[in-house]
Design a protein around this motif. Structure first.
Motif, PDB file in Angstrom:
ATOM      1  N   THR A 151      53.503  36.111  46.886  1.00 58.42           N
ATOM      2  CA  THR A 151      52.955  36.256  45.530  1.00 58.42           C
ATOM      3  C   THR A 151      51.862  37.328  45.444  1.00 58.42           C
ATOM      4  O   THR A 151      51.199  37.636  46.438  1.00 58.42           O
ATOM      5  N   PRO A 152      51.643  37.882  44.230  1.00 53.64           N
ATOM      6  CA  PRO A 152      50.642  38.942  44.027  1.00 53.64           C
ATOM      7  C   PRO A 152      49.290  38.356  43.616  1.00 53.64           C
ATOM      8  O   PRO A 152      49.167  37.159  43.384  1.00 53.64           O
ATOM      9  N   PHE A 153      48.305  39.256  43.487  1.00 53.43           N
ATOM     10  CA  PHE A 153      46.948  38.786  43.191  1.00 53.43           C
ATOM     11  C   PHE A 153      46.724  38.467  41.718  1.00 53.43           C
ATOM     12  O   PHE A 153      45.787  37.753  41.374  1.00 53.43           O
ATOM     13  N   LYS A 177      53.514  32.329  50.856  1.00 55.75           N
ATOM     14  CA  LYS A 177      52.548  33.325  51.366  1.00 55.75           C
ATOM     15  C   LYS A 177      51.809  33.878  50.145  1.00 55.75           C
ATOM     16  O   LYS A 177      52.273  34.796  49.485  1.00 55.75           O
ATOM     17  N   GLU A 180      46.570  37.702  49.671  1.00 55.77           N
ATOM     18  CA  GLU A 180      45.392  37.588  50.537  1.00 55.77           C
ATOM     19  C   GLU A 180      44.110  37.908  49.762  1.00 55.77           C
ATOM     20  O   GLU A 180      43.009  37.696  50.266  1.00 55.77           O
ATOM     21  N   VAL A 228      57.074  38.437  44.161  1.00 57.11           N
ATOM     22  CA  VAL A 228      56.534  39.078  42.958  1.00 57.11           C
ATOM     23  C   VAL A 228      55.395  39.977  43.413  1.00 57.11           C
ATOM     24  O   VAL A 228      54.494  39.534  44.132  1.00 57.11           O
ATOM     25  N   GLY A 229      55.432  41.242  42.993  1.00 55.54           N
ATOM     26  CA  GLY A 229      54.389  42.192  43.386  1.00 55.54           C
ATOM     27  C   GLY A 229      54.798  43.600  43.021  1.00 55.54           C
ATOM     28  O   GLY A 229      55.586  43.813  42.095  1.00 55.54           O
ATOM     29  N   SER A 230      54.274  44.553  43.764  1.00 50.70           N
ATOM     30  CA  SER A 230      54.501  45.962  43.418  1.00 50.70           C
ATOM     31  C   SER A 230      55.929  46.402  43.752  1.00 50.70           C
ATOM     32  O   SER A 230      56.603  45.790  44.587  1.00 50.70           O
ATOM     33  N   MET A 252      58.987  43.136  40.122  1.00 50.07           N
ATOM     34  CA  MET A 252      58.121  44.214  40.607  1.00 50.07           C
ATOM     35  C   MET A 252      57.342  44.910  39.488  1.00 50.07           C
ATOM     36  O   MET A 252      57.128  44.353  38.425  1.00 50.07           O
ATOM     37  N   CYS A 285      51.547  42.232  34.801  1.00 51.61           N
ATOM     38  CA  CYS A 285      52.792  42.999  34.934  1.00 51.61           C
ATOM     39  C   CYS A 285      53.440  43.203  33.571  1.00 51.61           C
ATOM     40  O   CYS A 285      54.282  44.070  33.408  1.00 51.61           O
ATOM     41  N   GLU A 384      52.046  53.256  37.481  1.00 55.14           N
ATOM     42  CA  GLU A 384      51.509  52.003  36.936  1.00 55.14           C
ATOM     43  C   GLU A 384      50.020  51.981  37.275  1.00 55.14           C
ATOM     44  O   GLU A 384      49.647  51.882  38.450  1.00 55.14           O
ATOM     45  N   PHE A 451      62.580  34.409  33.533  1.00 55.19           N
ATOM     46  CA  PHE A 451      61.901  35.704  33.520  1.00 55.19           C
ATOM     47  C   PHE A 451      62.956  36.749  33.857  1.00 55.19           C
ATOM     48  O   PHE A 451      63.625  36.652  34.881  1.00 55.19           O
TER      49      PHE A 451
HETATM   50  P1  NAD Z   1      51.447  43.940  46.207  1.00 58.37           P
HETATM   51  O1  NAD Z   1      52.842  44.407  46.227  1.00 58.37           O
HETATM   52  O2  NAD Z   1      50.396  44.796  46.804  1.00 58.37           O
HETATM   53  O3  NAD Z   1      51.329  42.525  46.963  1.00 58.37           O
HETATM   54  C1  NAD Z   1      52.276  41.501  46.736  1.00 58.37           C
HETATM   55  C2  NAD Z   1      52.429  40.694  48.005  1.00 58.37           C
HETATM   56  O4  NAD Z   1      52.958  41.539  49.031  1.00 58.37           O
HETATM   57  C3  NAD Z   1      51.130  40.118  48.519  1.00 58.37           C
HETATM   58  O5  NAD Z   1      51.342  38.789  48.949  1.00 58.37           O
HETATM   59  C4  NAD Z   1      50.776  41.027  49.683  1.00 58.37           C
HETATM   60  O6  NAD Z   1      50.103  40.370  50.717  1.00 58.37           O
HETATM   61  C5  NAD Z   1      52.110  41.522  50.173  1.00 58.37           C
HETATM   62  N1  NAD Z   1      52.032  42.890  50.736  1.00 58.37           N
HETATM   63  C6  NAD Z   1      51.145  43.870  50.395  1.00 58.37           C
HETATM   64  N2  NAD Z   1      51.407  44.993  51.093  1.00 58.37           N
HETATM   65  C7  NAD Z   1      52.463  44.727  51.874  1.00 58.37           C
HETATM   66  C8  NAD Z   1      53.216  45.503  52.825  1.00 58.37           C
HETATM   67  N3  NAD Z   1      52.896  46.770  53.090  1.00 58.37           N
HETATM   68  N4  NAD Z   1      54.257  44.921  53.434  1.00 58.37           N
HETATM   69  C9  NAD Z   1      54.596  43.639  53.160  1.00 58.37           C
HETATM   70  N5  NAD Z   1      53.914  42.866  52.288  1.00 58.37           N
HETATM   71  C10 NAD Z   1      52.863  43.393  51.653  1.00 58.37           C
HETATM   72  O7  NAD Z   1      51.103  43.581  44.677  1.00 58.37           O
HETATM   73  P2  NAD Z   1      49.713  43.171  44.038  1.00 58.37           P
HETATM   74  O8  NAD Z   1      48.814  44.363  44.016  1.00 58.37           O
HETATM   75  O9  NAD Z   1      49.214  41.914  44.647  1.00 58.37           O
HETATM   76  O10 NAD Z   1      50.170  42.827  42.535  1.00 58.37           O
HETATM   77  C11 NAD Z   1      50.261  43.786  41.517  1.00 58.37           C
HETATM   78  C12 NAD Z   1      51.683  44.278  41.357  1.00 58.37           C
HETATM   79  O11 NAD Z   1      52.558  43.187  41.122  1.00 58.37           O
HETATM   80  C13 NAD Z   1      51.868  45.189  40.143  1.00 58.37           C
HETATM   81  O12 NAD Z   1      52.739  46.224  40.486  1.00 58.37           O
HETATM   82  C14 NAD Z   1      52.499  44.279  39.101  1.00 58.37           C
HETATM   83  O13 NAD Z   1      53.258  44.938  38.106  1.00 58.37           O
HETATM   84  C15 NAD Z   1      53.355  43.436  39.966  1.00 58.37           C
HETATM   85  N6  NAD Z   1      53.684  42.178  39.310  1.00 58.37           N
HETATM   86  C16 NAD Z   1      54.956  42.031  38.829  1.00 58.37           C
HETATM   87  C17 NAD Z   1      55.296  40.876  38.166  1.00 58.37           C
HETATM   88  C18 NAD Z   1      56.678  40.705  37.606  1.00 58.37           C
HETATM   89  O14 NAD Z   1      57.027  39.569  37.267  1.00 58.37           O
HETATM   90  N7  NAD Z   1      57.473  41.746  37.495  1.00 58.37           N
HETATM   91  C19 NAD Z   1      54.347  39.857  38.003  1.00 58.37           C
HETATM   92  C20 NAD Z   1      53.073  40.047  38.529  1.00 58.37           C
HETATM   93  C21 NAD Z   1      52.758  41.206  39.188  1.00 58.37           C
END
Ligand code: NAD
Length: 499
Positions: A151-153, A177, A180, A228-230, A252, A285, A384, A451
């Motif tokens: 999950t993301p922050f 997970k 962090e 969910v994340g970048s 993403m 997001c 973004e 979603f």
């Molecule tokens: P992130 O991708 O940096 O982190 C997400 C997860 O991946 C975290 O748990 C992190 O520990 C892990 N991670 C980070 N770097 C990594 C690597 N190099 N290798 C493997 N795992 C790694 O995202 P973030 O900054 O926490 O969240 C913001 C992003 O999430 C934005 O891009 C946002 O648009 C996106 N987001 C998307 C949605 C959606 O539903 N589409 C929802 C919320 C956030």
């Protein structure tokens, strides 16, 4: 043994356990820079222990009755409600968003928990009677095993709650997970899940970054991964986890556009736009980061800027705050440098870098920032920004605006503001984006729907929660059955394909 700052434990087999790792990261209050706790980057052995505990628990959990599973989530929703203020306070301290928005974060997750409690009506197979003489066919939706979530922050309550309740209530076990950067509210939610009756091993938490995520992607026992994340990390997770045979869904990054038609209700539209662009300091997001003013709507620029100046930038705990700090100093540096780049590309109408917050001078604050005349190709359009920065573009008509959105690679969310049903319907039909708002700026679906981000904002077919996630977390088994009546005569050997 208590430490200062406190150490965030792992959660394995129903126990809070301290990590043996040598690698730790501080969890920092983004308004004050106070170190709230330290989070471990767990070892490979600890990940293996969490997965082993989930695998063992699966052997019994998968056989638990629907009613027993549903009742745990009925109790869980009650515990979340009773602890709402505490959960929001933890979330604001580690993430920065306002207390009201933090409650919203928890509440949108709570809605998924309520949905999980309705599992009796969700995980249903199909039955066809007499598909051949005396033969019936029916399908079972069975859990798949150990699943994992990353999950993301930006929504540390809602997004974990998108994942583990639906995975567990469908009969799977789970390894989570969390981000962090802000795992504390997630841990409190996990403790409440255990209190609600989730048995040991059914839900486990492992902390860390890249190494743990790669370990999850590669682990042979884990059957499915929800991320969910970048876009950068999600693409990596999708490729790596599918290569090892897993079912994967990745939600993403985004660049969400809103079209502002000149016939829109001006006051409502500008208020909605500001909330969607600058709320949560733009770290959603589904935040609107590009507004396309169509035709005479361009004359609303001055009012847009004037209204933005009235938003109160302050710590999330302070009453009346509209815009809190960015999550980290590195986010602050990234957003500030993108504003710097943008100032050389487009017209900087409002510069949030100058904001000063009395009493919170060390906070990662950027105030509402607006650029106008933004065009594709500019860095501030292509990236973004994930901060309180709104890019305004101009279009002569709705066709030009729709074409611009469809050309952008992202497909998470979009909205139109108009009083014309015809314009709204045209938009709904022609726009190539997964989640569409009509006079609704952030159209995140409620949990009975899924979603449904699309294109570059998503990898995998099935989205979180709603009907799609039942398919994601189950394996369809189709049974074709015939029961012989002892008195019936044998038809002899049949070597054809018919039943
Ligand atoms: P992130 O991708 O940096 O982190 C997400 C997860 O991946 C975290 O748990 C992190 O520990 C892990 N991670 C980070 N770097 C990594 C690597 N190099 N290798 C493997 N795992 C790694 O995202 P973030 O900054 O926490 O969240 C913001 C992003 O999430 C934005 O891009 C946002 O648009 C996106 N987001 C998307 C949605 C959606 O539903 N589409 C929802 C919320 C956030």
């Amino acid at each position: 043994m208590s430490t200062n700052p406190p150490q965030i434990p792992l959660f394995i087999n129903g126990q809070l356990v301290q990590s043996n790792t040598q690698e730790w990261r501080d969890i920092v209050n983004p308004a004050t820079q106070e170190v709230l706790a330290r989070v471990p980057f767990a070892t490979a052995d600890e990940l293996n222990a969490a997965v082993a505990s989930a695998a063992k628990a699966f052997t019994t959990w998968k056989k638990t009755s629907i009613g027993a599973r549903a009742r745990i989530f009925l109790k869980y929703q009650q515990l979340i409600r009773e602890n709402m203020k505490e959960l929001a306070a933890i979330l604001t301290a580690e993430q920065g968003k306002t207390l009201a928005d933090a409650e919203g974060d928890v509440f949108r997750g709570l809605e998924v928990v309520e949905h999980a409690a309705a599992i009796g009506n969700l995980q249903l197979g199909e039955f066809a009677n007499n598909v051949a003489g005396g033969v019936d066919t029916y399908s079972l939706l069975q859990p798949i095993g150990v699943c994992a979530g990353i999950t993301p922050f930006n929504f540390p309550a809602m997004i974990p709650l998108w994942m583990f309740p639906m995975a567990i209530v469908t009969g799977n076990t789970f390894v989570l997970k969390p981000s962090e950067q802000d795992p504390m509210v997630t841990m409190r939610l996990v403790e409440l899940a255990a209190e609600a009756g989730v048995p040991p091993g059914v839900l486990n938490v492992i902390h860390g970054g890249e190494a743990v995520v790669n370990g999850i992607c590669d682990h042979p026992v884990i059957k499915a991964v929800s991320f969910v994340g970048s876009t950068r990390v999600g693409t990596h997770v999708y490729n790596r986890a599918t290569l090892s045979g897993k079912r994967v869904q990745c939600m993403m990054g985004a660049k969400n556009h809103a079209i502002i038609m000149p016939d829109a209700n001006k006051e409502q539209t500008l208020n909605n736009l500001l909330g969607a662009a600058f709320g949560a300091a733009g770290q959603r997001c589904m935040a609107i980061s590009v507004a396309i003013m169509v035709g005479d709507a361009k004359n609303w620029m001055a009012d847009l800027v004037a209204k933005s100046k009235t938003l109160k930038v302050n710590a999330g705990v302070e009453t009346g705050t509209d815009v809190g700090p960015l999550v980290s100093q590195s986010a602050y540096s990234r957003v500030s440098s993108l504003i710097e780049k943008g100032a050389a590309e487009a017209k900087l109408e409002l510069d949030g870098r100058t904001v000063k917050v009395v009493g919170y001078e060390k906070g990662n604050f950027v105030g509402p920032t607006i650029f106008s005349d933004v065009k594709p190709g500019m860095t501030i359009y292509e990236q973004e920004i994930f901060g309180p920065v709104l890019c305004v573009s101009f279009a002569k008509d709705i066709d030009e605006a729709i074409a611009m959105i469809n050309k952008n690679p992202n497909g998470n969310g979009t909205a139109i503001f108009t009083q014309s049903g015809a314009a709204a319907r045209k938009f709904q039909e022609e726009i190539d984006i997964g989640q569409v708002g009509i006079n609704v700026p952030i159209p995140v679906p409620v949990p009975m729907f899924s979603f449904t981000g699309s294109r570059a904002s998503k990898l995998g077919d099935l989205g979180p929660y709603g009907k799609q996630v039942i398919a994601f977390y189950t394996q369809t088994k189709t049974v074709t059955a015939r029961w012989f009546d002892d008195s019936s005569a044998s038809a002899g050997v049949n070597t054809t394909i018919s039943l």
